[in-house]
Scaffold this active site. Structure first.
Site, mmCIF file in Angstrom:
data_model
loop_
_atom_site.group_PDB
_atom_site.id
_atom_site.type_symbol
_atom_site.label_atom_id
_atom_site.label_comp_id
_atom_site.label_asym_id
_atom_site.label_seq_id
_atom_site.Cartn_x
_atom_site.Cartn_y
_atom_site.Cartn_z
ATOM 1 N N LYS A 1 0.823 -1.201 0.000
ATOM 2 C CA LYS A 1 0.000 0.000 0.000
ATOM 3 C C LYS A 1 0.867 1.265 0.000
ATOM 4 O O LYS A 1 0.613 2.191 -0.773
ATOM 5 C CB LYS A 1 -0.919 0.022 1.227
ATOM 6 C CG LYS A 1 -1.929 1.172 1.223
ATOM 7 C CD LYS A 1 -2.463 1.497 2.597
ATOM 8 C CE LYS A 1 -1.474 2.304 3.406
ATOM 9 N NZ LYS A 1 -2.030 2.809 4.692
ATOM 10 N N ASP B 1 -6.508 0.891 1.365
ATOM 11 C CA ASP B 1 -6.480 0.939 2.818
ATOM 12 C C ASP B 1 -7.840 0.460 3.335
ATOM 13 O O ASP B 1 -8.648 -0.082 2.574
ATOM 14 C CB ASP B 1 -6.158 2.359 3.313
ATOM 15 C CG ASP B 1 -7.245 3.373 2.969
ATOM 16 O OD1 ASP B 1 -8.240 3.001 2.289
ATOM 17 O OD2 ASP B 1 -7.126 4.530 3.388
#
Length: 208
Positions: free
Chosen positions: A119, A137
């Site tokens: 991420k 997320d």
């Protein structure tokens, strides 16, 4: 959801939300540090912490003069401070040792940095270098699956699903739109479906 509808969702959100992160930074390195700190922490809190941290330690070389214990004191209020300090220092050491103090600009190299997860790498690649990537997320995972953009049981499959249903040119901006939508309307508890700008496209819209 089909690609045409997904495109309509992105275009609707484009008129409401910015395609820029709320994190404050001046360099690619500062963005990297801020994104690591943002895990399970608000951007507002991260910005308060980095404002102080970056005054004296805003470059890889300067930050490496801190011990892990010293860095932990700066970032304590962000939560998970021990693991975050370890990750920041590991990534910073790699940046200095392998890339001459410059944050690498490819996904492969970013993901190779010690302490940098998928991420974080995707965010830095997208925001700092203008690359096409989707960072998933908790907000993106929740919103994408709740709306029906994808049907996935984990973050990686959510990312892959979004890459398939969205035009590549929309990947980076859509990631920001979904984050802001999740924060402002599509919250984990008590989502504001009545005022949500894309509730008409949502498969799980709650009728009130």
């Amino acid at each position: 959801m089909d690609k045409k509808t997904a495109k309509a969702v992105v275009e609707t959100l484009s008129g409401i939300f910015t395609d820029k992160p709320a994190l404050e930074f001046k360099t690619e390195y500062q963005l990297l540090v801020a994104v690591i700190l943002s895990a399970q922490c608000t951007d507002e809190r991260v910005n308060k912490v980095t404002k102080v941290l970056f005054e004296d330690y805003g470059t890889p070389e300067k930050l490496l003069t801190l011990s892990q214990a010293q860095l932990e004191k700066y970032i304590f209020s962000c939560g998970l401070y021990k693991s975050k300090a370890e990750h920041i220092l590991s990534a910073t050491q790699d940046i200095v040792d392998k890339y001459g103090g410059k944050v690498p600009n490819t996904l492969e190299e970013l993901r190779s940095l010690a302490g940098v997860g998928r991420k974080t790498a995707n965010v830095v690649y997208s925001v700092a270098f203008g690359g096409a990537a989707i960072a998933v997320d908790t907000h993106v995972f929740r919103v994408a699956n709740r709306m029906g953009l994808v049907t996935a049981d984990n973050v990686l499959n959510t990312e892959k699903g979004l890459m398939k249903i969205l035009d590549k040119s929309d990947w980076s901006r859509a990631h920001h739109y979904l984050i802001y939508l999740g924060r402002g309307f599509c919250k984990a508890k008590n989502p504001d479906c009545l005022n949500c700008p894309v509730s008409g496209y949502c498969k799980k819209k709650i009728k009130r």
